[in-house]
Design an enzyme around this catalytic site. Structure first.
Site, short mmCIF file in Angstrom:
data_model
loop_
_atom_site.label_atom_id
_atom_site.label_comp_id
_atom_site.label_asym_id
_atom_site.label_seq_id
_atom_site.Cartn_x
_atom_site.Cartn_y
_atom_site.Cartn_z
N GLU A 30 0.86 -1.20 0.00
CA GLU A 30 0.00 0.00 0.00
C GLU A 30 0.89 1.24 0.00
OE1 GLU A 30 -3.84 0.18 1.50
OE2 GLU A 30 -3.73 -1.73 2.55
N GLU B 286 -1.88 -1.01 13.45
CA GLU B 286 -3.20 -0.91 12.84
C GLU B 286 -4.21 -1.74 13.64
OE1 GLU B 286 -3.26 -2.78 9.01
OE2 GLU B 286 -4.82 -1.44 8.26
C1 BGC Z 1 -5.26 1.25 4.90
C2 BGC Z 1 -5.92 2.17 5.88
C3 BGC Z 1 -6.93 2.94 5.07
C4 BGC Z 1 -7.97 1.91 4.77
C5 BGC Z 1 -9.22 2.42 4.21
C6 BGC Z 1 -6.29 0.26 4.51
O1 BGC Z 1 -5.84 -0.71 3.66
O2 BGC Z 1 -4.10 0.68 5.37
O3 BGC Z 1 -5.19 2.75 6.80
O4 BGC Z 1 -7.37 4.12 5.55
O5 BGC Z 1 -7.41 0.88 3.99
O6 BGC Z 1 -9.93 1.43 3.67
#
Ligand code: BGC
Length: 847
Positions: free
Chosen positions: A442, A724
């Site tokens: 990402e 997270e």
């Molecule tokens: C990210 C997040 C993001 C989210 C929203 C994720 O894959 O890592 O931090 O805001 O997707 O869907």
């Protein structure tokens, strides 16, 4: 009186700008209150007023391109004291057209999907005609580049030209290479795919900006005799695909062959490239990535697989740097991971498709390597292909150049570690743009993450250039109907850019939350002005979705859950669909928050009509939330922590129901053993919702809780960054999460939940701006828990505020410093209020 700082475009030195009206700022300090009689800046013999120290727009005669300037600040006080300070800056091209052409390797047909192109290496040999007075290199690329003159790196940037919304704007860099020039010179550019051409975003889309890499460069000489010459990129430059960097990508890593001898490979002439897009090419206005802290391994072990596992003790975004005694052809492989498996191998499951791997092919002898075209999010590396005794390896943090803006410390060491973890997650995700995470496939500009972290970020770092750059992309990428793509720059994944009227609560809110956080911290009203139309269009788009209902429902933002993120990653429910199903509550609260803030912003900008208009929307939305989603007596019909936190924090309850709502939130929290149940939208505000409504004790119980999920659980089990997912590691420090329906959202370096940092500064330390840039601020510490002291500093555009308090034998003592030009309202724990002006102040009260 002293001039502490004088800056151009937020830089104390080295500013090269294309802005015809650059902004100046300065900080004065003084031992006694003094009036400023004259504040003026002089550039090129002309003076203009400089009254607002937070932001003075240049208003002298038109600036010329390619010119070095000195700005002088003159201050005269009412007691006739005179002061002067200066700052140098240069103008860039200011729109001057490039002599150079975009060049590429025309024989390269890069068509493979989901991967990144072979880096192109460009070469230009040149001899200056006469003695040189100055030599400057102007350059940019589609892709990321690294340049060398005569074997020596030019500048200290990584990943130039940086990541912007390329279809609209592309930065170029200016390097003064006067001192590096010899009689005969070889200039080399290695251009990797980077964000523009390489595979990026989790779908691994490539060639979004260009079909292959391209370079644009100009070398401008001024000779001693006053004449000048420009050498620019054209067909006389050479190019090869056989350079040392064999492969480069942010996700998959780098392959580097040290055996390659650039004099012994096949070069062909570069060809001019027809580029697909025509962005505005602007001198760097953001904060490019540089190398920062260096960590030595704290342990090395041989795993059963045979890999040498190095632990650097700190999770971060960066690269390794190593020195090896190697043999020609020896292949060293370095893999990266944030955590280990139970058996001590690297756990790379959560990197998803990102290989995060380096391959280095040695030449003979002692050699050094540090990749330049990739970065990783890791704490551990696994090395194979070399004996431990032949390798010296370090870990180098890479992040955008951001100054420190604040410090926080208290008597609880776990909280101090949390504060450090928050800062490290900040650094790790400020890599040219604000990213979600630095490790998996990402590393994208997710708007929701910075929307909730912006205030904490602005306390800890000087974010002005970095965020101003990103906000320019937000403005560029806003859809015609006001939606903000949920990742900016879009670069291949920009939902809802494809659905014009779509707005995403809390994610799109970044266009309001981020400028507001910046204005409060740094005082430059320009950030509100520049983003005002964007905010208005965005709130209009949000309102469109709310307006679909009838009656009061017209102010409830009910949406299709799969099109919202709702209470994203809330730990009290475990599936993505359950987070999203809460979008009615989060969406409606988001509309209240953005309309409420917009009303304040309109007032700051002097637009009373808009201020009223947005206040009215805000009050309707608040009323709808209370009427439809609660029993009108402070109880949610569907109870969960975030559903209470948002209306409490954003002031959505009528006064009489507010108290009840706080009580009900406390009941929920007690039932949950003081553990966190909030996702992205609720987490930044939960402790405020408690402490500001008479439950500071409950706020402290949550903050100091070490049971999972809680901030200090992570710290207790060994976190060095913010995660997270709260349960990333078990009590014994091992990760045992498998595929559990959350789509592999298990990053150990996500700053979202670190947004609690705002509470550390604003409530525990107690320092909070009450107008832009802390012109007026409040010092209202909330002591509690087991804390016996807290202390910290906050840099403001007027100078540094310092604050420290202690509790001893039931006595609360507070010491503060109020900078010149500001005024503080001090609120002591017993409710006493006092005004404080310039200088140090001490207070003490019985608790
Ligand atoms: C990210 C997040 C993001 C989210 C929203 C994720 O894959 O890592 O931090 O805001 O997707 O869907």
């Amino acid at each position: 009186m002293r001039i502490e700082k004088f800056r151009c475009e937020n830089l104390e030195s080295g500013c090269v700008t294309d802005n015809g009206q650059p902004t100046f700022s300065y900080i004065l300090s003084s031992d006694k209150p003094t009036d400023i009689k004259i504040a003026e800046i002089e550039v090129d013999g002309q003076r203009f007023p400089a009254n607002d120290c937070t932001a003075v727009k240049y208003s002298g005669k038109p600036l010329k391109p390619f010119t070095d300037y000195t700005a002088k600040l003159y201050i005269q006080t009412s007691d006739s004291e005179e002061l002067c300070s200066s700052v140098n800056f240069s103008t860039g091209r200011m729109g001057a057209s490039w002599h150079g052409k975009w060049i590429t390797d025309a024989s390269y047909k890069f068509t493979q999907p989901k991967t990144s192109p072979v880096p192109l290496t460009f070469r230009k040999k040149f001899k200056p005609a006469k003695a040189i007075k100055s030599a400057k290199l102007y350059c940019t690329a589609f892709g990321i580049y690294e340049s060398e003159l005569n074997g020596q790196k030019i500048g200290d940037d990584f990943f130039a030209p940086g990541f912007t919304s390329y279809a609209h704007q592309l930065q170029y860099q200016v390097y003064d290479i006067t001192k590096q020039i010899k009689d005969e010179n070889t200039l080399i550019f290695t251009v990797g795919g980077g964000w523009a051409v390489g595979a990026f975003v989790f779908t691994r889309k490539n060639r979004v900006t260009a079909d292959r890499q391209a370079l644009l460069a100009e070398l401008r000489f001024i000779y001693e005799d006053g004449t000048s010459e420009v050498i620019s990129s054209d067909e006389t430059w050479e190019v090869t695909r056989q350079g040392k960097v064999r492969f480069a990508e942010f996700y998959d890593g780098e392959i580097f062959d040290a055996r390659v001898d650039e004099n012994n490979i096949k070069w062909i002439n570069a060809a001019s490239e027809k580029v697909k897009i025509k962005p505005e090419i602007v001198a760097t206005y953001g904060s490019l990535v540089k190398s920062h802290e260096v960590f030595k391994p704290i342990s090395v072990k041989k795993a059963a697989s045979g890999e040498l596992i190095y632990d650097f003790g700190q999770n971060l975004a960066g690269v390794v740097r190593f020195k090896v005694n190697g043999k020609s052809g020896q292949k060293i492989v370095v893999r990266h991971a944030e955590v280990l498996t139970e058996t001590g191998e690297l756990n790379t499951v959560f990197l998803r498709s990102a290989k995060c791997r380096l391959e280095y092919i040695c030449r003979d002898g002692v050699q050094q390597y540090m990749p330049r075209m990739t970065y990783m999010g890791y704490r551990y590396v696994g090395v194979s292909g070399v004996e431990e005794k032949d390798l010296e390896i370090e870990s180098v943090a890479l992040y955008s150049e951001l100054g420190e803006n604040g410090t926080f410390e208290c008597s609880n060491q776990l909280i101090n570690k949390l504060q450090s973890n928050i800062c490290w997650s900040g650094k790790s995700n400020f890599v040219d743009i604000p990213t979600d995470c630095p490790q998996r496939d990402e590393r994208m500009g997710w708007t929701g993450d910075i929307a909730i972290f912006a205030q904490t970020a602005c306390y800890n770092f000087d974010m002005a250039r970095f965020l101003n750059k990103w906000l320019r992309d937000v403005r560029s990428e806003q859809t015609r109907h006001g939606g903000i793509p949920n990742t900016v720059p879009v670069q291949g994944y920009g939902f809802p850019a494809t659905m014009p009227k779509k707005a995403i609560a809390f994610w799109g809110d970044a266009c309001v939350f981020v400028p507001w956080a910046m204005y409060l911290a740094y005082g430059d009203i320009g950030v509100l002005k520049a983003n005002y139309q964007t905010m208005k269009k965005y709130v209009k788009a949000c309102k469109f979705w709310a307006n679909i209902g009838i009656g009061k429902h017209r102010y409830i933002w009910s949406d299709i859950p799969s099109m919202q993120f709702g209470d994203w990653v809330a730990p009290d429910v475990s599936q993505m669909g359950q987070w999203q199903a809460r979008c009615k509550w989060t969406g409606t609260a988001s509309l209240a928050a953005t309309s409420g803030l917009l009303s304040k912003i309109a007032a700051v900008l002097g637009n009373e009509k808009d201020a009223k208009y947005y206040a009215k929307i805000n009050s309707k939305v608040c009323d709808a939330y209370v009427s439809i989603l609660t029993d009108r007596n402070g109880k949610l019909k569907n109870e969960f922590q975030t559903a209470y936190v948002l209306p409490l924090y954003f002031n959505m309850f009528p006064e009489d129901q507010r108290k009840k709502a706080a009580e009900n939130l406390v009941i929920l929290i007690e039932k949950n053993n003081y553990c966190i149940g909030t996702g992205f939208p609720g987490t930044p505000y939960i402790l405020f919702a408690l402490a500001d409504n008479g439950y500071a004790d409950v706020a402290y119980k949550m903050l100091l809780n070490t049971k999972c999920p809680s901030w200090l659980y992570e710290v207790k089990v060994g976190a060095t960054t913010v995660w997270e997912r709260w349960d990333g590691l078990d009590e014994d420090g091992v990760c045992r999460i498998g595929n559990d329906g959350t789509g592999g959202m298990i990053s150990f370096n996500h700053y979202g939940f670190g947004s609690v940092g705002d509470f550390l500064y604003r409530r525990i330390l107690g320092v909070e701006p009450t107008s832009g840039g802390y012109k007026t601020f409040c010092v209202a510490p909330v002591p509690g828990g087991d804390l016996t002291y807290a202390k910290g500093e906050v840099q403001t555009p007027y100078g540094k505020i310092s604050c420290s308090w202690s509790v001893e034998n039931g006595e609360f003592k507070l010491k503060i410093f109020v900078p010149f030009g500001t005024e503080a309202q001090v609120v002591l724990p017993n409710g006493t209020r006092e005004k404080a002006g310039l200088g140090e102040h001490e207070y003490s009260v019985k608790l």
